[in-house]
Design an enzyme around this catalytic site. Structure first.
Site, PDB file in Angstrom:
ATOM      1  N   TYR A 154       0.823  -1.228   0.000  1.00  0.00           N
ATOM      2  CA  TYR A 154       0.000   0.000   0.000  1.00  0.00           C
ATOM      3  C   TYR A 154       0.859   1.281   0.000  1.00  0.00           C
ATOM      4  O   TYR A 154       0.640   2.201  -0.794  1.00  0.00           O
ATOM      5  CB  TYR A 154      -0.908  -0.043   1.227  1.00  0.00           C
ATOM      6  CG  TYR A 154      -1.826   1.140   1.407  1.00  0.00           C
ATOM      7  CD1 TYR A 154      -2.940   1.311   0.600  1.00  0.00           C
ATOM      8  CD2 TYR A 154      -1.595   2.071   2.426  1.00  0.00           C
ATOM      9  CE1 TYR A 154      -3.803   2.401   0.790  1.00  0.00           C
ATOM     10  CE2 TYR A 154      -2.452   3.146   2.624  1.00  0.00           C
ATOM     11  CZ  TYR A 154      -3.547   3.305   1.804  1.00  0.00           C
ATOM     12  OH  TYR A 154      -4.391   4.376   1.994  1.00  0.00           O
ATOM     13  N   GLN A 225       0.466   0.953  20.833  1.00  0.00           N
ATOM     14  CA  GLN A 225       0.833   1.621  19.577  1.00  0.00           C
ATOM     15  C   GLN A 225       0.090   2.961  19.502  1.00  0.00           C
ATOM     16  O   GLN A 225      -1.045   3.062  19.958  1.00  0.00           O
ATOM     17  CB  GLN A 225       0.584   0.710  18.355  1.00  0.00           C
ATOM     18  CG  GLN A 225      -0.812   0.218  18.081  1.00  0.00           C
ATOM     19  CD  GLN A 225      -1.265  -0.993  18.874  1.00  0.00           C
ATOM     20  OE1 GLN A 225      -0.988  -1.124  20.059  1.00  0.00           O
ATOM     21  NE2 GLN A 225      -2.030  -1.865  18.240  1.00  0.00           N
TER      22      GLN A 225
END
Ligand code: NAD
Length: 329
Positions: A154, A225
Site C-alpha cells: 500500500y 501503539q
C-alpha cells in the site's frame, strides 16, 4: 468566485467510498454545482449518494473509462482505491499495488483532456518505517518519506503515485496537489467486514459488548501503539484548501493529537459509559509502533490545521455506528 464555482466541472473518483462521499456533499455545500461522482461499486452500495451529482458506476483502472469521465472536467479529485485498515492492507499487498492503474490512467486522461487541477489522496503509510518504531515517536514531517522505506504494498504504491503526480506537473504542466492523510474517521464509512479502521472497529466492539451485556473487548496488539486520528469534516475542508492552494509538494493532512490505542478505547468507553475488560491479540495486524502528523508545514502555508477533537469526532461517529448497528445488526 461563486459564479466561477458554479461553472467548474468536477470529477470525484471513489465517490461511493467514505471520504469521496463526504467530499461530494461538501463541494455542493460550497457552491459547486457540476459534480460527476464515480465508483466501481453498484450505486446501492455507496455509503452516500447525492442525487444532485451525476452518479456513475465505472471501473477507473480502465484507461477508456478514465478518458470518458474526465472529458470537459476542470478538477479531478482521486479518492478511488482498493483499500482498508491494517488487517486488509497487510493481507492484500498486490491489490493495493494495483491501485497504481487508477491513478496512472486518471493522470493520463486528465492530461489529455486538459484538466486544470488534479488532487491525489496519499497516506501517512508513505513514511519510512524506521522513523515509526516507538510509541512516543517524533511527529512525521514531509521530508521523512525519504530515503524511501514505506509500508510494504500500500505505502509503496502511494509513494510511487505521488511521484507520478509530481512528474505529470513538471513534464506535462498538469497542476497536481497531494495530501498525505493520517487516519480519517467519521460516519458513513466501513465499520465491519474486515476493511474497517481502528476507530470504527473499536466503537463497534464497545457497542456490541454493551448490547450483549458482555464485559470484554479484544484489542489488536498490546494497545500501546500510537496514532493520530482526523475527523472527516476536517479532511474534506483540508482537501479543498490544499487543492486550491499553490502547495505543489505532498503535505500532511492530519491531527497532531497523539493517542495510544488504549487511550482511544478509553475515550469510546467513556462515551458509552462502560468499562470493559481488555484482552490483547498480539498476533493481529497492528502496523507501525507510532505515527503522528507534524503540522508545521500546513500551519505555515494555509494558516490552518485540522481542528476537531477526538472526543467530539468519536461522539458523532459513535452515534452513527450505534444507529447502523440497531438497523443492520
Ligand atoms: P474507501 O474504501 O471508503 O473508498 C474508496 C472507494 O474507491 C471505494 O468506494 C471503492 O469502491 C472505490 N474504488 C476502488 N477501486 C475502484 C476502481 N477501480 N474504480 C472506481 N472506484 C474504485 O476509502 P476512503 O477511506 O474513502 O479512502 C479514500 C482515499 O484516501 C484512498 O485513496 C485511500 O488510500 C486514502 N486514504 C484514506 C485514509 C483513511 O484513513 N480513510 C488514510 C490515508 C489515505
Amino acid at each position: 468566485m461563486n459564479k466561477q464555482k458554479e461553472k467548474t466541472v468536477i470529477l470525484v473518483a471513489g465517490a461511493g467510498g467514505f471520504i469521496g462521499g463526504h467530499l461530494v456533499n461538501y463541494l455542493f455545500s460550497k457552491g459547486y454545482k457540476k459534480i460527476r461522482a464515480v465508483d466501481i461499486k453498484p450505486l446501492e452500495d455507496w455509503y452516500q449518494l447525492n442525487k444532485k451529482a451525476e452518479n456513475l458506476k465505472l471501473d477507473l483502472s480502465d484507461l477508456k473509462n478514465c478518458q470518458n469521465v474526465t472529458r470537459k472536467v476542470d478538477e479531478v479529485y482521486n479518492l478511488a482505491a482498493d483499500m482498508g485498515g491494517m488487517g486488509f492492507i497487510e493481507a492484500n499487498k498486490a491489490l493495493c499495488m494495483l491501485n497504481v492503474l487508477i491513478n496512472t490512467h486518471l493522470l493520463m486522461a486528465a492530461r489529455d483532456n486538459y484538466v486544470k487541477r488534479f488532487f491525489y489522496s496519499s497516506s501517512a503509510c508513505v513514511y519510512a518505517l524506521n522513523k515509526q518504531q516507538r510509541s512516543d515517536i517524533d511527529e512525521l514531517k514531509e521530508s521523512d518519506a525519504y530515503p524511501a522505506m514505506p509500508e510494504d504494498g500500500y505505502g509503496w504504491e502511494k509513494l510511487f503515485s505521488e511521484r507520478m503526480c509530481r512528474h505529470f506537473m513538471e513534464d506535462f504542466g498538469l497542476e497536481t496537489r497531494v495530501a498525505r492523510f493520517h487516519n480519517v474517521y467519521g460516519p458513513h464509512g466501513e465499520y465491519k467486514g474486515g476493511r474497517e479502521k481502528a476507530p470504527a472497529a473499536i466503537i463497534r466492539k464497545v457497542i456490541s459488548a454493551k448490547n450483549a451485556e458482555k464485559n470484554g473487548i479484544e484489542i489488536w496488539g498490546d494497545g500501546k501503539q500510537s496514532r493520530t486520528f482526523m475527523y472527516i469534516d476536517d479532511c474534506v475542508k483540508g482537501i479543498d484548501m490544499i487543492m486550491h492552494s499553490d502547495i505543489k509538494d505532498p503535505i500532511n493532512l492530519g491531527r497532531s493529537e497523539l493517542v495510544t490505542i488504549n487511550e482511544l478505547v478509553s475515550i469510546v468507553e467513556s462515551i458509552a459509559n462502560i468499562k470493559l475488560k481488555r484482552t490483547y491479540s498480539l498476533d493481529a495486524p497492528q502496523g507501525v509502533r507510532g505515527r503522528s502528523s507534524n503540522n508545521t508545514m500546513i500551519r505555515k502555508l494555509l494558516n490552518w490545521e485540522p481542528q476537531i477533537s477526538l472526543k467530539e469526532g468519536l461522539n458523532k461517529t459513535y452515534e452513527w455506528i450505534k444507529r447502523e448497528l440497531s438497523k443492520n445488526g
